[in-house]
Design an enzyme around this catalytic site. Structure first.
Site, PDB file in Angstrom:
ATOM      1  N   PRO A  50       0.853  -1.155  -0.045  1.00 52.88           N
ATOM      2  CA  PRO A  50      -0.028   0.113   0.093  1.00 52.88           C
ATOM      3  C   PRO A  50       0.963   1.369  -0.185  1.00 52.88           C
ATOM      4  O   PRO A  50       1.921   1.358   0.485  1.00 52.88           O
ATOM      5  CB  PRO A  50      -0.725   0.003   1.326  1.00 52.88           C
ATOM      6  CG  PRO A  50      -0.160  -0.961   2.034  1.00 52.88           C
ATOM      7  CD  PRO A  50       0.478  -1.966   1.285  1.00 52.88           C
ATOM      8  N   ASN A  51       0.391   2.289  -0.630  1.00 51.72           N
ATOM      9  CA  ASN A  51       1.025   3.590  -0.734  1.00 51.72           C
ATOM     10  C   ASN A  51       2.058   3.827  -1.806  1.00 51.72           C
ATOM     11  O   ASN A  51       2.507   4.722  -1.827  1.00 51.72           O
ATOM     12  CB  ASN A  51       1.218   4.083   0.538  1.00 51.72           C
ATOM     13  CG  ASN A  51       0.018   4.354   1.561  1.00 51.72           C
ATOM     14  OD1 ASN A  51      -0.966   4.702   1.139  1.00 51.72           O
ATOM     15  ND2 ASN A  51      -0.059   3.708   2.685  1.00 51.72           N
ATOM     16  N   ARG A 108       5.362  10.937  -2.908  1.00 54.10           N
ATOM     17  CA  ARG A 108       5.007  10.621  -1.266  1.00 54.10           C
ATOM     18  C   ARG A 108       6.330  10.902  -0.307  1.00 54.10           C
ATOM     19  O   ARG A 108       7.334   9.991  -0.757  1.00 54.10           O
ATOM     20  CB  ARG A 108       4.676   9.151  -1.153  1.00 54.10           C
ATOM     21  CG  ARG A 108       4.613   8.763   0.287  1.00 54.10           C
ATOM     22  CD  ARG A 108       4.226   7.284   0.386  1.00 54.10           C
ATOM     23  NE  ARG A 108       4.242   6.635   1.639  1.00 54.10           N
ATOM     24  CZ  ARG A 108       4.558   5.518   1.903  1.00 54.10           C
ATOM     25  NH1 ARG A 108       4.737   4.408   1.039  1.00 54.10           N
ATOM     26  NH2 ARG A 108       4.220   5.222   3.249  1.00 54.10           N
ATOM     27  N   TYR A 127      11.533   8.423   0.766  1.00 58.35           N
ATOM     28  CA  TYR A 127      11.067   7.579  -0.285  1.00 58.35           C
ATOM     29  C   TYR A 127      11.810   7.602  -1.823  1.00 58.35           C
ATOM     30  O   TYR A 127      11.833   6.827  -2.499  1.00 58.35           O
ATOM     31  CB  TYR A 127       9.812   6.977  -0.386  1.00 58.35           C
ATOM     32  CG  TYR A 127       9.141   6.683   0.927  1.00 58.35           C
ATOM     33  CD1 TYR A 127       9.614   4.951   1.452  1.00 58.35           C
ATOM     34  CD2 TYR A 127       8.112   7.230   1.419  1.00 58.35           C
ATOM     35  CE1 TYR A 127       9.068   4.844   2.835  1.00 58.35           C
ATOM     36  CE2 TYR A 127       7.558   6.560   2.720  1.00 58.35           C
ATOM     37  CZ  TYR A 127       8.082   5.492   3.298  1.00 58.35           C
ATOM     38  OH  TYR A 127       7.642   5.070   4.384  1.00 58.35           O
ATOM     39  N   ASN A 147       7.938  -5.895  -1.250  1.00 58.72           N
ATOM     40  CA  ASN A 147       7.842  -4.690  -0.432  1.00 58.72           C
ATOM     41  C   ASN A 147       6.550  -4.642   0.142  1.00 58.72           C
ATOM     42  O   ASN A 147       5.528  -3.938  -0.316  1.00 58.72           O
ATOM     43  CB  ASN A 147       8.408  -3.285  -0.912  1.00 58.72           C
ATOM     44  CG  ASN A 147       8.373  -2.210   0.003  1.00 58.72           C
ATOM     45  OD1 ASN A 147       7.939  -2.442   1.208  1.00 58.72           O
ATOM     46  ND2 ASN A 147       8.982  -1.013  -0.319  1.00 58.72           N
ATOM     47  N   ALA A 204       3.425  -0.909   4.657  1.00 59.33           N
ATOM     48  CA  ALA A 204       2.974  -1.023   5.989  1.00 59.33           C
ATOM     49  C   ALA A 204       2.431  -2.269   6.528  1.00 59.33           C
ATOM     50  O   ALA A 204       2.459  -2.452   7.740  1.00 59.33           O
ATOM     51  CB  ALA A 204       1.842   0.131   6.198  1.00 59.33           C
ATOM     52  N   HIS A 206       4.408  -4.738   9.082  1.00 58.66           N
ATOM     53  CA  HIS A 206       4.497  -4.688  10.477  1.00 58.66           C
ATOM     54  C   HIS A 206       3.143  -5.092  11.136  1.00 58.66           C
ATOM     55  O   HIS A 206       2.888  -5.140  12.199  1.00 58.66           O
ATOM     56  CB  HIS A 206       4.624  -3.001  10.880  1.00 58.66           C
ATOM     57  CG  HIS A 206       5.749  -2.389  10.050  1.00 58.66           C
ATOM     58  ND1 HIS A 206       7.087  -2.761   9.899  1.00 58.66           N
ATOM     59  CD2 HIS A 206       5.505  -1.446   9.087  1.00 58.66           C
ATOM     60  CE1 HIS A 206       7.453  -2.107   9.091  1.00 58.66           C
ATOM     61  NE2 HIS A 206       7.071  -1.218   8.531  1.00 58.66           N
ATOM     62  N   ASP A 252       1.458 -15.751   6.221  1.00 55.42           N
ATOM     63  CA  ASP A 252       0.909 -17.056   6.068  1.00 55.42           C
ATOM     64  C   ASP A 252       0.951 -17.598   4.644  1.00 55.42           C
ATOM     65  O   ASP A 252       1.305 -18.527   4.094  1.00 55.42           O
ATOM     66  CB  ASP A 252      -0.311 -17.271   6.650  1.00 55.42           C
ATOM     67  CG  ASP A 252      -0.644 -17.437   8.207  1.00 55.42           C
ATOM     68  OD1 ASP A 252       0.308 -17.563   8.799  1.00 55.42           O
ATOM     69  OD2 ASP A 252      -1.617 -17.212   8.554  1.00 55.42           O
ATOM     70  N   GLU A 311      12.438  -9.657   0.811  1.00 56.95           N
ATOM     71  CA  GLU A 311      11.805  -8.349   1.440  1.00 56.95           C
ATOM     72  C   GLU A 311      12.586  -7.168   1.345  1.00 56.95           C
ATOM     73  O   GLU A 311      13.819  -7.315   1.605  1.00 56.95           O
ATOM     74  CB  GLU A 311      11.660  -8.578   2.995  1.00 56.95           C
ATOM     75  CG  GLU A 311      10.847  -7.632   3.584  1.00 56.95           C
ATOM     76  CD  GLU A 311      10.724  -7.844   5.170  1.00 56.95           C
ATOM     77  OE1 GLU A 311      11.032  -9.045   5.597  1.00 56.95           O
ATOM     78  OE2 GLU A 311      10.346  -6.940   5.876  1.00 56.95           O
ATOM     79  N   HIS A 346      12.893  -2.912   1.564  1.00 56.64           N
ATOM     80  CA  HIS A 346      12.243  -1.681   2.058  1.00 56.64           C
ATOM     81  C   HIS A 346      13.233  -0.367   1.430  1.00 56.64           C
ATOM     82  O   HIS A 346      14.328  -0.605   1.452  1.00 56.64           O
ATOM     83  CB  HIS A 346      12.297  -1.442   3.515  1.00 56.64           C
ATOM     84  CG  HIS A 346      11.271  -2.626   4.308  1.00 56.64           C
ATOM     85  ND1 HIS A 346      10.062  -2.441   4.063  1.00 56.64           N
ATOM     86  CD2 HIS A 346      11.447  -3.813   4.668  1.00 56.64           C
ATOM     87  CE1 HIS A 346       9.474  -3.452   4.625  1.00 56.64           C
ATOM     88  NE2 HIS A 346      10.371  -4.492   4.954  1.00 56.64           N
ATOM     89  N   SER A 362      13.303   2.647   2.639  1.00 62.40           N
ATOM     90  CA  SER A 362      14.066   3.275   3.788  1.00 62.40           C
ATOM     91  C   SER A 362      14.414   2.046   4.800  1.00 62.40           C
ATOM     92  O   SER A 362      14.183   1.187   4.807  1.00 62.40           O
ATOM     93  CB  SER A 362      12.981   4.091   4.530  1.00 62.40           C
ATOM     94  OG  SER A 362      11.789   3.325   5.031  1.00 62.40           O
ATOM     95  N   ARG A 392      13.943   4.222  11.974  1.00 67.02           N
ATOM     96  CA  ARG A 392      12.621   4.717  12.101  1.00 67.02           C
ATOM     97  C   ARG A 392      11.796   4.592  13.309  1.00 67.02           C
ATOM     98  O   ARG A 392      12.661   4.086  14.276  1.00 67.02           O
ATOM     99  CB  ARG A 392      11.778   4.644  10.581  1.00 67.02           C
ATOM    100  CG  ARG A 392      12.575   5.195   9.382  1.00 67.02           C
ATOM    101  CD  ARG A 392      11.831   4.986   8.491  1.00 67.02           C
ATOM    102  NE  ARG A 392      10.585   5.878   8.084  1.00 67.02           N
ATOM    103  CZ  ARG A 392       9.550   5.689   7.077  1.00 67.02           C
ATOM    104  NH1 ARG A 392       9.962   4.825   6.457  1.00 67.02           N
ATOM    105  NH2 ARG A 392       8.557   6.390   7.357  1.00 67.02           N
ATOM    106  N   ARG A 400       7.962   0.316  13.259  1.00 68.53           N
ATOM    107  CA  ARG A 400       8.531  -0.215  11.811  1.00 68.53           C
ATOM    108  C   ARG A 400       9.609  -1.168  12.188  1.00 68.53           C
ATOM    109  O   ARG A 400      10.197  -1.863  11.177  1.00 68.53           O
ATOM    110  CB  ARG A 400       9.078   0.877  11.003  1.00 68.53           C
ATOM    111  CG  ARG A 400       7.796   1.931  10.626  1.00 68.53           C
ATOM    112  CD  ARG A 400       8.534   2.904   9.704  1.00 68.53           C
ATOM    113  NE  ARG A 400       7.683   4.118   9.813  1.00 68.53           N
ATOM    114  CZ  ARG A 400       6.394   4.175   9.037  1.00 68.53           C
ATOM    115  NH1 ARG A 400       5.915   3.419   8.285  1.00 68.53           N
ATOM    116  NH2 ARG A 400       5.644   5.211   9.155  1.00 68.53           N
TER     117      ARG A 400
END
Ligand code: DQA
Length: 146
Positions: free
Chosen positions: A10-11, A18, A23, A75, A78, A81, A88, A99, A101, A103, A108, A112
């Site tokens: 998301p986002n 953003r 980012y 990625n 949110a 977390h 699953d 995985e 990220h 940032s 942070r 996070r």
């Protein structure tokens, strides 16, 4: 042909506008296009997907179980977390999981610092901006070709 799925949570569709100080200025299309180019050069098939909906990310992971996808670069944004459901789904996927990220989540807010997805990930890259995706793809390709 070897196949990799890149999943953005998301986002991340807002990348470029953003919080660019966190980012970066690259858009998601910039990142995906660079990954497509990198995959093409290595002779890999690649699918890049972004969703703001947890269930859609889970459905994409389920589809990857059945279509011969060798690895998922994710990625989860949110959902990293919060989402036991994405963990699953990834646990039911047998290929490699990396995985990513943009940032450095460890630098942070405390919320996070924990990642459900890290319990499954074969590798984790954080804090290197869009370069993290390229390194993840390089690692996936290297692991498959030796
Ligand atoms: C992120 C870090 C997450 O904590 C955040 O919710 C994101 C992006 C990153 O790429 O740095 O949306 O996954």
């Amino acid at each position: 042909m070897n196949k990799v799925l890149v999943l953005h949570g998301p986002n991340l569709n807002l990348l470029g506008s953003r919080q660019p100080e966190i980012y970066g200025h690259e858009t998601l299309a910039d990142i995906d296009n660079a990954l497509r180019q990198q995959a093409l050069l290595a002779g890999w098939e690649i699918a890049c997907r972004q969703s703001n909906h947890e269930g859609e990310l889970i459905d994409a992971i389920h589809a990857a179980r059945l279509d011969g996808t060798a690895a998922i670069i994710i990625n989860p944004a949110a959902y990293t977390h919060t989402s036991v459901a994405i963990l699953d789904a990834l646990n039911a996927f047998e290929g490699r999981v990396i995985e990513v990220h943009l940032s450095n989540v460890h630098k942070r807010e405390a919320f996070r610092h924990h990642s459900y997805v890290s319990l499954r990930a074969d590798g984790v890259i954080a804090g290197l901006g869009s370069r993290g995706y390229a390194l993840a793809l390089e690692a996936v390709i290297e692991a498959a070709t030796g």
